[in-house]
Design a protein around this motif. Structure first.
Motif, mmCIF file in Angstrom:
data_model
loop_
_atom_site.group_PDB
_atom_site.id
_atom_site.type_symbol
_atom_site.label_atom_id
_atom_site.label_comp_id
_atom_site.label_asym_id
_atom_site.label_seq_id
_atom_site.Cartn_x
_atom_site.Cartn_y
_atom_site.Cartn_z
ATOM 1 N N ARG B 175 0.813 -1.201 0.000
ATOM 2 C CA ARG B 175 0.000 0.000 0.000
ATOM 3 C C ARG B 175 0.861 1.271 0.000
ATOM 4 O O ARG B 175 0.547 2.245 -0.685
ATOM 5 C CB ARG B 175 -0.909 0.013 1.232
ATOM 6 N N TRP B 178 1.877 1.909 -3.412
ATOM 7 C CA TRP B 178 0.751 2.395 -4.219
ATOM 8 C C TRP B 178 0.555 3.892 -4.017
ATOM 9 O O TRP B 178 0.332 4.633 -4.975
ATOM 10 C CB TRP B 178 -0.562 1.695 -3.825
ATOM 11 N N HIS B 179 0.636 4.317 -2.750
ATOM 12 C CA HIS B 179 0.421 5.739 -2.468
ATOM 13 C C HIS B 179 1.469 6.594 -3.160
ATOM 14 O O HIS B 179 1.157 7.649 -3.717
ATOM 15 C CB HIS B 179 0.433 5.992 -0.963
ATOM 16 N N ASP B 182 0.691 6.708 -6.763
ATOM 17 C CA ASP B 182 -0.502 7.519 -6.949
ATOM 18 C C ASP B 182 -0.139 9.005 -6.975
ATOM 19 O O ASP B 182 -0.664 9.775 -7.775
ATOM 20 C CB ASP B 182 -1.465 7.223 -5.798
ATOM 21 N N TYR B 197 -1.398 -8.948 -8.776
ATOM 22 C CA TYR B 197 -2.460 -8.591 -7.836
ATOM 23 C C TYR B 197 -3.519 -7.743 -8.510
ATOM 24 O O TYR B 197 -3.243 -6.623 -8.943
ATOM 25 C CB TYR B 197 -1.884 -7.812 -6.660
ATOM 26 N N GLU B 199 -5.979 -6.324 -7.050
ATOM 27 C CA GLU B 199 -6.284 -5.130 -6.237
ATOM 28 C C GLU B 199 -5.351 -3.995 -6.625
ATOM 29 O O GLU B 199 -5.718 -2.825 -6.625
ATOM 30 C CB GLU B 199 -6.109 -5.379 -4.736
ATOM 31 N N GLU B 200 -4.104 -4.385 -6.928
ATOM 32 C CA GLU B 200 -3.126 -3.372 -7.294
ATOM 33 C C GLU B 200 -3.541 -2.706 -8.608
ATOM 34 O O GLU B 200 -3.534 -1.483 -8.735
ATOM 35 C CB GLU B 200 -1.760 -4.038 -7.458
ATOM 36 N N GLU B 202 -6.479 -2.594 -9.832
ATOM 37 C CA GLU B 202 -7.718 -1.854 -9.637
ATOM 38 C C GLU B 202 -7.463 -0.537 -8.924
ATOM 39 O O GLU B 202 -8.032 0.495 -9.268
ATOM 40 C CB GLU B 202 -8.685 -2.715 -8.830
ATOM 41 N N TYR B 203 -6.588 -0.572 -7.928
ATOM 42 C CA TYR B 203 -6.334 0.635 -7.145
ATOM 43 C C TYR B 203 -5.609 1.688 -7.972
ATOM 44 O O TYR B 203 -5.947 2.866 -7.941
ATOM 45 C CB TYR B 203 -5.498 0.272 -5.911
ATOM 46 N N LEU B 204 -4.591 1.253 -8.709
ATOM 47 C CA LEU B 204 -3.698 2.233 -9.339
ATOM 48 C C LEU B 204 -4.078 2.595 -10.765
ATOM 49 O O LEU B 204 -3.833 3.713 -11.203
ATOM 50 C CB LEU B 204 -2.271 1.668 -9.373
ATOM 51 N N GLN B 206 -6.309 2.917 -14.275
ATOM 52 C CA GLN B 206 -7.641 3.000 -14.864
ATOM 53 C C GLN B 206 -7.745 2.059 -16.049
ATOM 54 O O GLN B 206 -8.813 1.844 -16.584
ATOM 55 C CB GLN B 206 -7.987 4.439 -15.278
ATOM 56 N N ASN B 299 -14.965 -10.385 -10.021
ATOM 57 C CA ASN B 299 -13.699 -9.655 -10.098
ATOM 58 C C ASN B 299 -12.854 -10.169 -11.266
ATOM 59 O O ASN B 299 -13.258 -11.062 -12.007
ATOM 60 C CB ASN B 299 -12.944 -9.723 -8.769
#
Ligand SMILES: Nc1ncnc2c1ncn2[C@@H]1O[C@H](COP(=O)(O)OP(=O)(O)OP(=O)(O)O)[C@@H](O)[C@H]1O
Ligand SMILES: [Mg+2]
Lengths: 345, 314
Positions: B175, B178-179, B182, B197, B199-200, B202-204, B206, B299
């Motif tokens: 995380r 990621w921040h 970001d 991953y 989630e990775e 999806e989070y970072l 588009q 997912n």
């Protein structure tokens, strides 16, 4: 016996034979070395004890007498006599090209001139006297003059050997390790100048070898009063040429190896034979006549010989220029070849 | 954004890219166009060809055939310029053991002729300032990845190519990274990263590109990808006494797929909408036979399984 032990043994064996390069260096190399050394030290067949007879110190008659004696002794095929001028004979002795010099002292008696510290000379002396009757015993005139002793022969050789080892291990091994860690490819993925990369190795290694050589020189001076006959600038320039040659060779031999075990093998394969063949501890003139022209051209031999000329005979850079150019050319050729096949991955 | 895409030249343009190792096709006709400012995740199981694709973009490997333009030029024509525009980190690199973090970053910044001030700033950005004087081998996995990121960023590249930057990190360290990534978005950076991953991704990012056996299986925004595949909802359940679910489940309205998931020991039922099917589902299975029942949105992994029969992170 339990299964996991077999599996572990199998693992090691596979590691070994699945890496044909390692196999080559570990099996082929010792055989080659053994063969070469066998040739060098085969006393019965090839090892010729070289003795120089000084022309001026004996009359015309006695030269003939000596030559006859020489031939009768040479019939045993272990001695090789050459009749030379005093100067030439001493030069050969100094360069290790002859084991001892026979000349007459001021009373007209024959003496054997050599450094008792030199094993090769001593054994030649013993072999020679064992053939003579007791009343003919030749007294020893030990060399004490600086530049003529075994230690004087040895120190430049050790310096040359130090340069070779330090550079091949220091540069070659390090490059291979960087490749193994994938650091080489990371560096290559930047605009880093390749010239700077290799130059940095050269500069650092020069400092290291210079330091190592100075230690040897200081040690030689205090322990044996070994002194440099030539000038420091010539010595330094020639030293640089030697460093350059081995830096190029280091780059070449490390240009492709992907792991340090193969690196070990390659570096050993290059350094060991050169150590043995280049006349560091004993003159390479003990090898068969036919291979000497090749041995003389080994980079380590050229480097050691040149250092001896400057350090023991007072030669300046102009006299060893040919050797220096040769070393630089070897370095350049190896560098360019190494660069051409260099693997950054 | 749309207009911008139309007028501006893409940062990366790849067409029909092929790369084989002996008879193994690592890349088998890849097309990919990336525009400035996009964050793209390359997802795919082991051996999918992610590293190969990334390294071809990085100019480290050469393709067998195909078209690849980076900033409108090629590595062959403009190596020097591209080296300054590209920041990268490999899947695994070890740095020099005897150097500190600061010395390492200064070494790399010297290759780009970047002033020391910039190197210090970058360390700040990746939150390694406290570790500036630590030796590299003493760093934790997460710190090491941040050092690799700092080195990738030291010359302010326009595109960042990261190969599995968070593999092997704990969720917290992941995380953190990621921040940091970001934060870089606002500089107009373009990012392509590979990951296992979702989630990775999806989070970072588009935009998500799924690579499988050297081919791109799917490419688009997460929602787009999921909705393109009609099934939207997943019902997961376990039955008592290892019962098999009745075959009549396949007759449910909006039924898509039913299979047993070995890893979790759950039955997975994919349907259009669980609101409309849940009641019928319960009556068919029999409430008393259920040991566990979960419903969730579909997912990426579900999508990937229905496309390939394999999990994304295998
Ligand atoms: N240098 C090479 N020599 C031979 N085969 C290779 C080489 N590099 C990659 N491959 C093969 O190409 C395929 C794609 O590899 P690649 O490293 O691109 O996969 P990846 O998607 O990055 O996998 P991972 O998630 O495990 O990192 C694999 O089957 C791999 O074995
Ligand atoms: Mg990979």
């Amino acid at each position: 016996m339990n299964n996991s032990l077999w599996k572990l043994i199998g693992m090691h064996l596979k590691e070994f034979y699945r890496d044909p390069e390692i196999l080559f260096w570990t099996i082929f190399l010792p055989i080659a070395t053994a063969y070469i050394l066998g040739v060098a030290f085969d006393d019965n067949r090839r090892h010729i004890q070289k003795i120089a007879i000084v022309r001026e110190s004996v009359s015309e008659n006695s030269i003939t007498e000596w030559q006859q004696k020489a031939t009768s002794l040479s019939a045993r095929e272990t001695f090789e006599f050459s009749v030379l001028s005093g100067e030439e004979a001493m030069l050969r002795l100094r360069r290790g090209r002859t084991a001892l010099v026979l000349q007459s002292d001021n009373k007209g008696n024959v003496v054997a001139v050599f450094d008792p510290g030199n094993r090769e000379s001593s054994s030649t002396y013993l072999a020679l006297t064992s053939l003579l009757s007791s009343e003919e015993k030749i007294p020893i005139q030990a060399i004490t003059q600086k530049g003529h002793r075994y230690i004087d022969f040895l120190i430049p050789g050790l310096i040359a050997m130090g340069v070779m080892n330090s550079i091949l291990w220091g540069v070659g091994y390090s490059i291979i390790e960087f490749r193994m860690k994938k650091l080489l490819r990371r560096l290559h993925a930047t605009p880093m100048s390749r010239l700077n990369f290799f130059l940095s190795y050269f500069v650092v290694r020069n400092l290291v070898t210079l330091f190592e050589a100075l230690i040897l020189l200081v040690f030689g001076y205090f322990s044996f009063k070994h002194m440099i006959q030539g000038d420091f600038l010539s010595l330094f320039l020639f030293f640089l040429a030697g460093n350059f040659a081995f830096s190029g060779i280091a780059l070449l031999i490390s240009s492709r190896a992907g792991n340090t075990r193969i690196g070990n093998g390659i570096i050993n394969a290059v350094t060991m034979p050169m150590l043995v063949l280049s006349g560091i501890f004993f003159s390479y003139l003990n090898f068969p006549e036919s291979v000497i022209p090749l041995l003389e051209k080994l980079p380590l031999a050229v480097f050691a010989d040149g250092l001896r000329m400057i350090m023991n005979e007072g030669a300046d850079i102009s006299i060893v220029a040919g050797k220096a150019v040769y070393l630089v050319a070897i370095g350049l050729a190896s560098y360019l070849a190494g660069l051409k096949i260099f693997r950054w991955n | 954004m749309i207009e911008n895409r139309l007028v501006s030249q893409p940062v990366l343009e790849i067409k029909e890219l092929h790369k084989s190792f002996r008879n193994l096709k690592a890349l088998n006709g890849v097309d990919l166009t990336v525009h400035k400012g996009e964050y793209v995740a390359l997802l795919g199981p082991n051996g999918a060809g992610k590293t190969t694709l990334l390294e071809i973009v990085e100019g480290i490997q050469k393709p067998d055939k195909g078209f690849i333009h980076l900033f409108g030029t090629t590595w062959h024509e403009n190596q020097k310029e591209l080296r300054h525009k590209v920041g990268l980190s490999f899947q695994d690199t070890r740095f020099v053991d005897r150097l500190t973090v600061m010395e390492t970053i200064l070494l790399f910044s010297s290759f780009y002729k970047v002033p020391k001030k910039k190197a210090v700033e970058v360390l700040e950005k990746v939150k390694l300032t406290e570790k500036a004087n630590a030796f590299v081998p003493s760093l934790s996995g997460g710190q090491r990845q941040r050092l690799a990121l700092a080195i990738a960023l030291v010359h302010s590249p326009e595109i960042l190519l990261l190969d599995e930057p968070t593999t092997g990190l704990d969720p917290h360290a992941r995380r953190d990274l990621w921040h940091i990534l970001d934060q870089l978005r606002k500089d107009g950076l373009t990012l392509i990263l590979t990951t296992h991953y979702m989630e990775e991704a999806e989070y970072l990012c588009q935009r998500i590109v799924i690579l499988y056996q050297g081919k791109i299986l799917a490419d688009g925004a997460m929602d787009q990808l999921l909705s393109s595949h009609a099934a939207e909802q997943v019902i997961e359940f376990q039955l008592i006494d290892d019962l098999a679910p009745p075959e009549s489940l396949e007759k449910l309205k909006g039924f898509k797929e039913l299979y047993f998931e070995q890893r979790t020991h759950k039955w997975v039922l994919k349907v259009d909408s669980h609101f409309s099917t849940l009641k019928k589902f319960l009556s068919k299975v029999g409430q008393d036979n259920l040991r566990l029942l979960e419903t969730r949105k579909m997912n990426l992994d579900d999508l990937f399984i229905s496309m390939t029969g394999r999990h994304l992170s295998e």
